[in-house]
Scaffold this active site. Sequence first.
Site, PDB file in Angstrom:
ATOM      1  N   MET A 126       0.840  -1.389  -0.099  1.00 32.03           N
ATOM      2  CA  MET A 126      -0.040   0.037  -0.085  1.00 32.03           C
ATOM      3  C   MET A 126       0.898   1.264   0.086  1.00 32.03           C
ATOM      4  SD  MET A 126      -2.968  -1.054   2.845  1.00 32.03           S
ATOM      5  CE  MET A 126      -3.973   0.189   2.457  1.00 32.03           C
ATOM      6  N   HIS A 127       0.283   2.450  -0.270  1.00 32.49           N
ATOM      7  CA  HIS A 127       0.640   3.764  -0.137  1.00 32.49           C
ATOM      8  C   HIS A 127       1.872   4.145  -1.139  1.00 32.49           C
ATOM      9  CE1 HIS A 127      -1.129   3.033   3.924  1.00 32.49           C
ATOM     10  NE2 HIS A 127       0.020   2.231   4.298  1.00 32.49           N
ATOM     11  N   ASP A 130      -2.693  -5.025   0.731  1.00 29.75           N
ATOM     12  CA  ASP A 130      -2.012  -6.041   1.104  1.00 29.75           C
ATOM     13  C   ASP A 130      -2.865  -6.549   2.460  1.00 29.75           C
ATOM     14  OD1 ASP A 130      -0.816  -4.356   2.628  1.00 29.75           O
ATOM     15  OD2 ASP A 130       1.270  -5.066   2.117  1.00 29.75           O
TER      16      ASP A 130
END
Length: 496
Positions: free
Chosen positions: A80-81, A238
């Site tokens: 992520m991110h 995830d």
Amino acid sequence: MSFLGIDLGTSSVKLLLLNKAGSVLRTVSKEYPVYYPKVGWAEQSPIDWWNAVREGIREILTEPQNIPSKVEGIGLSGQMHGLVLLDKDNHVLMPALLWCDQRTQDECDELSERLGRKLSEYTGNKALTGFTAPKVLWVRKNRPEIYEQIEHVLLPKDYIRWKLTGEYATDTSDASGTLFFDVAHRCWSSEMLTILGLSEEKLPTCYESYEVTGSVTKQAAQETGLHSGTIVVGGGGDQASGAVGTGVVTVGTVSVALGTSGVVFACQENYSVDSENRLHSFCHANGKWHVMGVMLSAASCLKWWVEEVCQLDDAGYAALLEEAARVSPGSEGLLFLPYLMGERTPYSDPNARGTFVGLTMTHGRGHMTRAILEGVGFGLRDSLEIIREQSIPIYEIRVSGGGAKSVLWRQILADILGLPIHVVNSVEGPAFGAAILAAVGAGEFAGVEEACGVMIKTVEQTEPIAVNIEKYNSLYGVYHQLYGALQDSFEKLSVI
């Protein structure tokens, strides 16, 4: 028929083929590098990702029973991110900035000072260096020539989606980690986009994780060996995909990921935010919401102890765990703070340090090993206690990750958390969850909950021991006070 789950991790991509009964037909993993051009920076090439995914798909389809026409749907999961930027010709403008990239502290401070509590009202979260929004601000400030060319902003797994389908799309769970997504209303935050100087047209269309976002193009089919027209669903970040992969899709069931880091994840029917933003509040992959606490060092604490301090090889893990098992619960008054890489939940403090407290001449290596296992358990309990404060019921813990393989560690967790610990049949949690989401999107199941009920079963269960619960409750009271007592010392040490 089978379903392909693709989990784009930080060090490798994991691919998994799953049939509708929940049996894993085959798994494949392909590695790619992480680049560290400066201290605190972490980058990857999206081209490396695609090459690894393309090769992995071709390899997983080499078995006769895995012929492309039998793959009914594809689900995507991933780190992520991260920030992926494309220009008007879909060329990658710069290396992707990863979740673990730490260059954006100034931008986080700017957002926090400028918005205060409004930041949480807009997004459900506070500014952390890992999130995507501070990365966009960093690019605007430090790479203006690139910022001006931005035509599309994507998250890591969604670059793979674009390569497969030609569609610019994401899902609500992954979008929740950008810090420019309105988690409460499951849409992009107009207020945050104004601050970032981004138009919504430059962002991917947002879907629920089980919704179809496109299908494999002829070009992607030629490159991967997949059947043209195979559907691709939204998938998830995830952690949300991993929760689906362990069946944590109903209120009362909580997942504990005991990997390099530690994650405590609880599903909830309705959106809520911890008043101090100690927990992340994100959309879940089943159309609901979840809260999540993250400790930065979990199983990595044991790895550090075994490999770096004790200088032992893989066989050393079993030897040290046997020593720890001979030590009574509580390690005879020895406590360990698992802050080897700083901490996130409940203390957002990069200066926090790992610490043994209570050492005496009577303590040996077994005591210290057990104290590490217990310290990680106490750190996970910190997040669980905040979840309880949110009035979210907790009846069962499902544990996954490398640390979950230890029978001793599972018993310690059951005793510290005071709840049964379950291990389920799924492997490679996020990829497993992504494949489940693909099965739902393909119409094999009415919903995520039904799919998990069919595909996921408990294979081992550890019950807490009453006398140990009482002892650990007393020790947790001491453990919980230690960070506050040592915080100033941690900060001074970081300067020295």
